[in-house]
Write a protein that holds these residues in place. Structure first.
Motif, short mmCIF file in Angstrom:
data_model
loop_
_atom_site.label_atom_id
_atom_site.label_comp_id
_atom_site.label_asym_id
_atom_site.label_seq_id
_atom_site.Cartn_x
_atom_site.Cartn_y
_atom_site.Cartn_z
N GLN A 269 -63.06 -19.75 59.01
CA GLN A 269 -64.18 -20.55 58.51
C GLN A 269 -64.88 -19.86 57.34
O GLN A 269 -65.22 -20.51 56.34
CB GLN A 269 -65.18 -20.80 59.64
CG GLN A 269 -66.29 -21.78 59.27
CD GLN A 269 -67.28 -21.97 60.40
OE1 GLN A 269 -67.61 -21.04 61.12
NE2 GLN A 269 -67.77 -23.20 60.57
N VAL A 270 -65.09 -18.56 57.44
CA VAL A 270 -65.70 -17.81 56.35
C VAL A 270 -64.83 -17.88 55.10
O VAL A 270 -65.32 -18.11 53.99
CB VAL A 270 -65.91 -16.34 56.76
CG1 VAL A 270 -66.52 -15.53 55.63
CG2 VAL A 270 -66.79 -16.26 58.00
N PHE A 271 -63.54 -17.72 55.29
CA PHE A 271 -62.59 -17.78 54.18
C PHE A 271 -62.65 -19.13 53.48
O PHE A 271 -62.62 -19.21 52.24
CB PHE A 271 -61.18 -17.50 54.72
CG PHE A 271 -60.10 -17.53 53.68
CD1 PHE A 271 -59.90 -16.44 52.84
CD2 PHE A 271 -59.29 -18.64 53.53
CE1 PHE A 271 -58.90 -16.46 51.88
CE2 PHE A 271 -58.29 -18.67 52.59
CZ PHE A 271 -58.09 -17.58 51.76
N GLN A 272 -62.74 -20.21 54.23
CA GLN A 272 -62.78 -21.55 53.64
C GLN A 272 -64.04 -21.76 52.82
O GLN A 272 -63.98 -22.32 51.71
CB GLN A 272 -62.67 -22.60 54.75
CG GLN A 272 -61.31 -22.67 55.40
CD GLN A 272 -61.26 -23.62 56.58
OE1 GLN A 272 -62.15 -23.60 57.44
NE2 GLN A 272 -60.24 -24.45 56.65
N PHE A 273 -65.19 -21.34 53.32
CA PHE A 273 -66.44 -21.49 52.57
C PHE A 273 -66.39 -20.69 51.25
O PHE A 273 -66.82 -21.18 50.20
CB PHE A 273 -67.63 -21.03 53.41
CG PHE A 273 -68.07 -22.04 54.44
CD1 PHE A 273 -68.37 -23.33 54.07
CD2 PHE A 273 -68.20 -21.68 55.78
CE1 PHE A 273 -68.77 -24.27 55.02
CE2 PHE A 273 -68.60 -22.60 56.73
CZ PHE A 273 -68.89 -23.90 56.34
N LEU A 274 -65.88 -19.48 51.32
CA LEU A 274 -65.81 -18.66 50.11
C LEU A 274 -64.84 -19.25 49.10
O LEU A 274 -65.08 -19.18 47.88
CB LEU A 274 -65.39 -17.23 50.48
CG LEU A 274 -66.39 -16.45 51.35
CD1 LEU A 274 -65.82 -15.07 51.70
CD2 LEU A 274 -67.72 -16.30 50.65
N CYS A 275 -63.75 -19.85 49.57
CA CYS A 275 -62.79 -20.49 48.66
C CYS A 275 -63.43 -21.68 47.93
O CYS A 275 -63.15 -21.92 46.75
CB CYS A 275 -61.55 -20.94 49.42
SG CYS A 275 -60.43 -19.60 49.88
N LEU A 276 -64.28 -22.43 48.61
CA LEU A 276 -64.95 -23.56 47.97
C LEU A 276 -65.87 -23.07 46.85
O LEU A 276 -65.96 -23.70 45.78
CB LEU A 276 -65.74 -24.35 49.01
CG LEU A 276 -64.92 -25.15 50.01
CD1 LEU A 276 -65.82 -25.78 51.07
CD2 LEU A 276 -64.11 -26.24 49.29
N SER A 277 -66.55 -21.95 47.05
CA SER A 277 -67.43 -21.43 46.01
C SER A 277 -66.63 -20.93 44.81
O SER A 277 -67.14 -20.89 43.69
CB SER A 277 -68.29 -20.29 46.56
OG SER A 277 -67.51 -19.15 46.86
N ALA A 278 -65.38 -20.54 45.03
CA ALA A 278 -64.55 -20.03 43.94
C ALA A 278 -64.23 -21.11 42.91
O ALA A 278 -63.95 -20.79 41.76
CB ALA A 278 -63.26 -19.42 44.48
N VAL A 279 -64.23 -22.37 43.31
CA VAL A 279 -63.98 -23.46 42.36
C VAL A 279 -65.09 -23.51 41.31
O VAL A 279 -64.83 -23.67 40.11
CB VAL A 279 -63.85 -24.81 43.10
CG1 VAL A 279 -63.64 -25.95 42.10
CG2 VAL A 279 -62.70 -24.76 44.11
N ALA A 280 -66.35 -23.36 41.75
CA ALA A 280 -67.47 -23.31 40.80
C ALA A 280 -67.38 -22.06 39.92
O ALA A 280 -67.68 -22.12 38.72
CB ALA A 280 -68.80 -23.32 41.56
N ARG A 281 -66.94 -20.95 40.49
CA ARG A 281 -66.76 -19.74 39.68
C ARG A 281 -65.70 -19.95 38.61
O ARG A 281 -65.80 -19.41 37.51
CB ARG A 281 -66.36 -18.57 40.58
CG ARG A 281 -67.44 -18.11 41.53
CD ARG A 281 -66.95 -16.94 42.37
NE ARG A 281 -66.66 -15.76 41.54
CZ ARG A 281 -66.01 -14.70 41.98
NH1 ARG A 281 -65.57 -14.65 43.23
NH2 ARG A 281 -65.80 -13.68 41.18
N ALA A 282 -64.66 -20.73 38.92
CA ALA A 282 -63.60 -20.98 37.95
C ALA A 282 -64.12 -21.77 36.75
O ALA A 282 -63.79 -21.46 35.60
CB ALA A 282 -62.45 -21.74 38.63
N VAL A 283 -64.94 -22.78 37.02
CA VAL A 283 -65.49 -23.59 35.92
C VAL A 283 -66.37 -22.74 35.01
O VAL A 283 -66.36 -22.90 33.79
CB VAL A 283 -66.28 -24.78 36.48
CG1 VAL A 283 -66.90 -25.60 35.36
CG2 VAL A 283 -65.39 -25.67 37.34
#
Length: 393
Positions: free
Chosen positions: A228-242
């Motif tokens: 669950q922690v991994f999934q939340f952090l992955c979602l934030s990485a999309v904003a970091r990519a932009v």
């Protein structure tokens, strides 16, 4: 180094002070190699920089294996890291032909100090944010919960670090050369944002979907609580990519103070989040969700600031980026539907279906990326791999 005994006492580990003191030598090597590496990057001498980084990584990996076999324990991680940093610094110094002067030149010193202070404030605030959860909440969580969070934090960042290391590290000297040409800066901002989103978007969407199966299969069932922690952090990485090129744009256009202010706001957000977590005794899943939300908001703030500094309207940015955003949504929807279908099938059938769908979606995705980035398929005919890489660069 001075704080090592107190941190060791905080975590109730007597050996931690020794490890921190030895590992702190890397800061000395980093300071010595900072200027040579910056000079090599300024000249856009990628060949010398690649050789220095590659040989440093080879030395680090080889020494790690040898020391691990010899039974060096935790020093098999610390010492090779120091050796790799030292080798990279020495090779970068040789490539840059940097020789320190014995006289202090005061011209432009105040401007340099102002720029450096802003950069230091930004880096310090970001460092505090990245380590606040582990330093403050680690004692409350205990070893197992801290291990789950550290595992997720280290694994989710790997794809972003690879892409950011290749794109972001060399973006500042390029933008610095064209800082007075606003249309070219805007074009670069568009291109890098699209490129980072198209590379990292499907990677992190796939990781969010497959994490419940992927993590136990790759690392073992003992890491299931970290999913669950991994999934939340992955979602934030999309904003970091932009927002990947945002910080480089701010620095290249002479606005490091803006970056420092946003970093301080980020630090305040993290402080509030950690305080709430301590007061209400939240579990790692709730904290990861809150920190992922904070990270996404801060990344968008960096992006908006870079648009303002580069004199680019938000409406134009959204219009230019809309095809890339829609492509991510369509890809995510397809992968979600296919993955949901695979849950009701046998393992072999699920793997076959998901693999086939992934291959087909990947081909269509690459074609769409080429079109969105402004290339034609005829541009890739009759060209060598070297010329293609040079053209994309």
């Amino acid at each position: 180094l001075m704080a090592a005994p107190y941190l060791a006492k905080h975590y109730e580990s007597a050996d931690l002070a020794t490890y921190m003191r030895v590992n702190g030598i890397g800061l000395f090597f980093g300071l010595l190699s900072a200027i040579p590496i910056a000079l090599v990057q300024k000249r856009l001498d990628y060949r010398s920089l690649a050789i220095a980084n590659s040989l440093g990584a080879i030395v680090q990996s080889g020494l790690s294996v040898v020391m691990a076999i010899a039974g060096a324990g935790v020093y098999a991680i610390i010492i090779p890291t120091l050796a790799g940093v030292a080798v990279t610094g020495l090779l970068a110094t040789r490539a840059s032909q940097f020789v320190p002067a014995w006289t202090l030149r005061t011209e432009g010193l105040m401007h340099t100090l102002k720029f450096g202070f802003s950069a230091f404030t930004s880096n310090f605030a970001n460092f505090a944010c990245n380590n606040s959860v582990v330093l403050i909440l680690g004692r409350q969580w205990g070893v197992s919960q801290l291990g789950y969070y550290s595992f997720s934090d280290s694994k989710y960042s790997k794809p972003f670090d690879i892409v950011a290391g290749q794109i972001g590290a060399n973006l500042f000297p390029i933008l610095r050369r064209i800082q007075h040409d606003r249309p070219r800066v805007q074009k670069t901002l568009f291109h890098i944002s699209r490129l980072a989103l198209m590379i990292l978007g499907p990677i992190y969407l796939s990781l969010v979907l497959t994490a419940p199966k992927l993590i136990p299969m790759a690392f073992g069932a003992q890491w299931v609580p970290a999913v669950q922690v991994f999934q939340f952090l992955c979602l934030s990485a999309v904003a970091r990519a932009v927002a990947l090129p945002a910080n480089a744009v701010l620095y290249a256009l002479g606005k490091p103070l803006v970056s420092a202010k946003i970093a301080l706001v980020r630090l305040a957000f993290y402080g509030i989040s950690v305080a709430l977590a301590l007061y209400y005794k939240w579990e790692i899943g709730s904290i990861a969700a809150l920190l992922a939300t904070n990270e996404s908001i801060v990344c968008l703030a960096y992006l908006y600031a870079s648009l303002h500094v580069s004199e680019l309207r938000l409406s134009r940015y959204l219009r230019e980026m809309m095809p890339a955003f829609l492509l991510q949504c369509a890809t995510g929807l397809i992968l979600t539907v296919v993955w949901a279908t695979c849950q009701n099938l046998k393992p072999f059938e699920a793997m076959a279906l998901f693999g086939t769908a992934l291959l087909g979606t990947g081909v269509l995705y690459l074609y769409a990326c080429v079109r969105i980035l402004g290339y034609n398929l005829s541009d890739f005919r009759g060209k060598s791999l070297k010329s293609l890489i040079a053209g994309v660069a």
